[in-house]
Design a protein around this motif. Structure first.
Motif, PDB file in Angstrom:
ATOM      1  N   GLU B 221      19.561  29.457 -20.273  1.00  0.00           N
ATOM      2  CA  GLU B 221      19.010  28.656 -21.369  1.00  0.00           C
ATOM      3  C   GLU B 221      17.477  28.779 -21.413  1.00  0.00           C
ATOM      4  O   GLU B 221      16.885  28.921 -22.486  1.00  0.00           O
ATOM      5  N   THR B 225      15.466  30.413 -24.457  1.00  0.00           N
ATOM      6  CA  THR B 225      14.429  29.605 -25.101  1.00  0.00           C
ATOM      7  C   THR B 225      13.134  30.402 -25.207  1.00  0.00           C
ATOM      8  O   THR B 225      12.433  30.333 -26.223  1.00  0.00           O
ATOM      9  N   ALA B 228      13.597  32.972 -27.989  1.00  0.00           N
ATOM     10  CA  ALA B 228      13.474  32.290 -29.286  1.00  0.00           C
ATOM     11  C   ALA B 228      12.015  31.941 -29.577  1.00  0.00           C
ATOM     12  O   ALA B 228      11.553  32.034 -30.728  1.00  0.00           O
ATOM     13  N   THR B 260      20.065  33.425 -28.788  1.00  0.00           N
ATOM     14  CA  THR B 260      18.736  33.204 -29.364  1.00  0.00           C
ATOM     15  C   THR B 260      18.861  32.435 -30.679  1.00  0.00           C
ATOM     16  O   THR B 260      18.090  31.503 -30.951  1.00  0.00           O
ATOM     17  N   ARG B 262      21.225  30.402 -31.514  1.00  0.00           N
ATOM     18  CA  ARG B 262      21.633  29.024 -31.238  1.00  0.00           C
ATOM     19  C   ARG B 262      20.405  28.168 -30.931  1.00  0.00           C
ATOM     20  O   ARG B 262      20.259  27.051 -31.434  1.00  0.00           O
ATOM     21  N   ILE B 263      19.488  28.706 -30.109  1.00  0.00           N
ATOM     22  CA  ILE B 263      18.264  27.958 -29.794  1.00  0.00           C
ATOM     23  C   ILE B 263      17.444  27.729 -31.066  1.00  0.00           C
ATOM     24  O   ILE B 263      16.969  26.622 -31.332  1.00  0.00           O
ATOM     25  N   TRP B 267      16.315  24.142 -32.904  1.00  0.00           N
ATOM     26  CA  TRP B 267      14.963  23.742 -33.294  1.00  0.00           C
ATOM     27  C   TRP B 267      14.910  23.401 -34.782  1.00  0.00           C
ATOM     28  O   TRP B 267      14.235  22.461 -35.192  1.00  0.00           O
TER      29      TRP B 267
END
Lengths: 308, 308
Positions: B221, B225, B228, B260, B262-263, B267
């Motif tokens: 994760e 992150t 991303a 990527t 999904r992150i 946001w």
């Protein structure tokens, strides 16, 4: 002769640029609120400029507008400009219909970048400079000019670096994220961390720090670190030669530049990589009183990038 | 016909591009170490390509080299390429003298950006795309192509976003700074946080996370992150339509892209501003086996920016 108009949240400024690049006297007046008032303000500045120049509006080969907000520069439409009460205003075509002249509209920071580029070009005798204009106003944003052309981007958000987070533990930003550059290095950030009645809170902060106030020194350091981070970010992404600081906080002048350079030099002392880039030498501040956004507005459309 | 050679730390790959943009078969061989061995490797790939094509070296209208390290693309000089044992090698002129053909040299990530741009252009029928190539190898760097031209920058460091810090409390980076993007989203970062004998540590990490290992899920994760964050940074600075992930970690394929995205979507759920940019839709991964750096090397010099 090209006319540029900078429609700000409270004031509107206009300036004409001759074929030789020379600037006319400026016209300044308060900005009205809402669509009709903004259009009327723009028309009034054109009237005043024609009086000063002793010509008809049609004598201007083009008119450019810089305005804070989300702008479609292809159509001249202002999608929204919250501080001016605008939503979906066809500003370009409304003015063009009234004036009989091509009217271009651009975001004010992007316009100011073109104005700062023009100033650098006149100073250096180079017309196709690469540089970034770092606007420290209420918020933080940049305008990027590469090889003499303004970088707009696919959605017009190129240079919106104020909403790049630089600290996961930072303050919540108005955009919904946390630790954005804008939460550290902007007028908004200074006002929050250094409440004062002073018309330029950053000046009050710098004065207090100069007077030895320990908390002011810490608050100023955090702010300057954010400004330096913005410079580093622009340099490592676009590798521009010059980062010119403008916007309301540019009124801080030399102490802003020297403070930012001090931070950058401190980082360079810890990183041979950063040292090789000599970031401190790239930073400067726009001269006080130079109407960057109005000058740049006059140039909008000639230097657009990508070509469209 | 143009020839492109990607001189990597362990392998060298070459490919020719015809006038119609079609790619020839690839040649691959181990890379030698040190100046003489690297020059010999390059010459041997040219020999092999001429055999395959049944032509003399002079039949190539140009030859381009992509190489990891600090390169002066104007002179063809490799200032340093540590992994190849090179320091101050006049690679371009050495090869040009031997081959009688113009030889251009470019940093491998920037070359790969041109290769990825070529691939997108062929796919979309658009020749002047704006896009970023995000290289996740041992380190992290980007190549930025705007309006079809490679952005090099004033010192050739445009796209060196791996050394932009995103966390003041982050790990110390090899560059001397703290919390650089590269300390979170790179092969180096994965190897450090997930030690393994697997030849592709990131694959081992993703497999362990898929198998439900709680620590692996947390490490993955953090890595995603960072990826991303690199996409967001590129989009907010240059506003490119596409961010194409390449480099060794691109072998992760779909799980890298979907993670990527999904992150980024997480946001966007917290920020209407980010949501309006639809960053998730901009991310893709380079097809496995596409020789981006060799293809791009063949195109170096035709798409340089700024013009020089």
């Amino acid at each position: 002769m090209r006319l540029g108009i900078d429609i700000g949240g409270t004031k509107t400024a206009a300036v004409a640029i001759g074929a030789d690049g020379e600037l006319s006297d400026q016209v300044r007046m308060p900005t009205g609120f809402g669509a009709e008032a903004v259009v009327a303000t723009a028309l009034r500045t054109v009237d005043r400029m024609t009086e000063i120049a002793g010509v008809e509006a049609s004598a201007f080969s083009s008119i450019g507008i810089g305005i804070p907000g989300a702008v479609d520069s292809r159509t001249g439409r202002v999608a929204h400009a919250v501080n001016l009460g605008l939503e979906g205003l066809e500003l370009g075509s409304r003015l063009a219909d009234r004036l009989g002249v091509d009217v271009r509209v651009e975001n004010d920071v992007k316009a100011a970048a073109l104005g700062a580029h023009h100033l650098l070009g006149v100073a250096d005798g180079i017309l196709a400079h690469s540089m970034a204009y770092l606007n420290l106003g209420t918020g933080l944003a940049a305008g990027i000019v590469l090889d003499g052309r303004l970088l707009r981007g696919e959605q017009g958000v190129a240079g919106e670096i104020g909403h790049i987070p630089v600290d996961p533990a930072g303050d919540r930003c108005g955009c919904g994220q946390r630790g954005c550059l804008e939460t550290v290095a902007s007028g908004w950030a200074v006002s929050r961390s250094w409440p004062t009645e002073h018309p330029l809170p950053a000046r009050a902060l710098f004065d207090a720090a100069d007077a030895g106030d320990v908390r002011a020194i810490a608050v100023r350091e955090r702010f300057l670190t954010g400004v330096a981070a913005a410079v580093r970010l622009l340099a490592l992404t676009t590798d521009v030669d010059d980062v010119v600081i403008g916007g309301g906080l540019a009124a801080l002048g030399d102490p802003l530049v020297s403070g930012t350079r001090r931070i950058l030099n401190g980082w360079a002392a810890e990183s041979a990589f950063l040292a090789s880039l000599d970031l401190a030498a790239r930073v400067q501040v726009i001269p006080i009183g130079f109407p960057a956004a109005a000058v740049g507005a006059a140039l909008v459309g000639e230097h657009q990038w990508p070509k469209s």
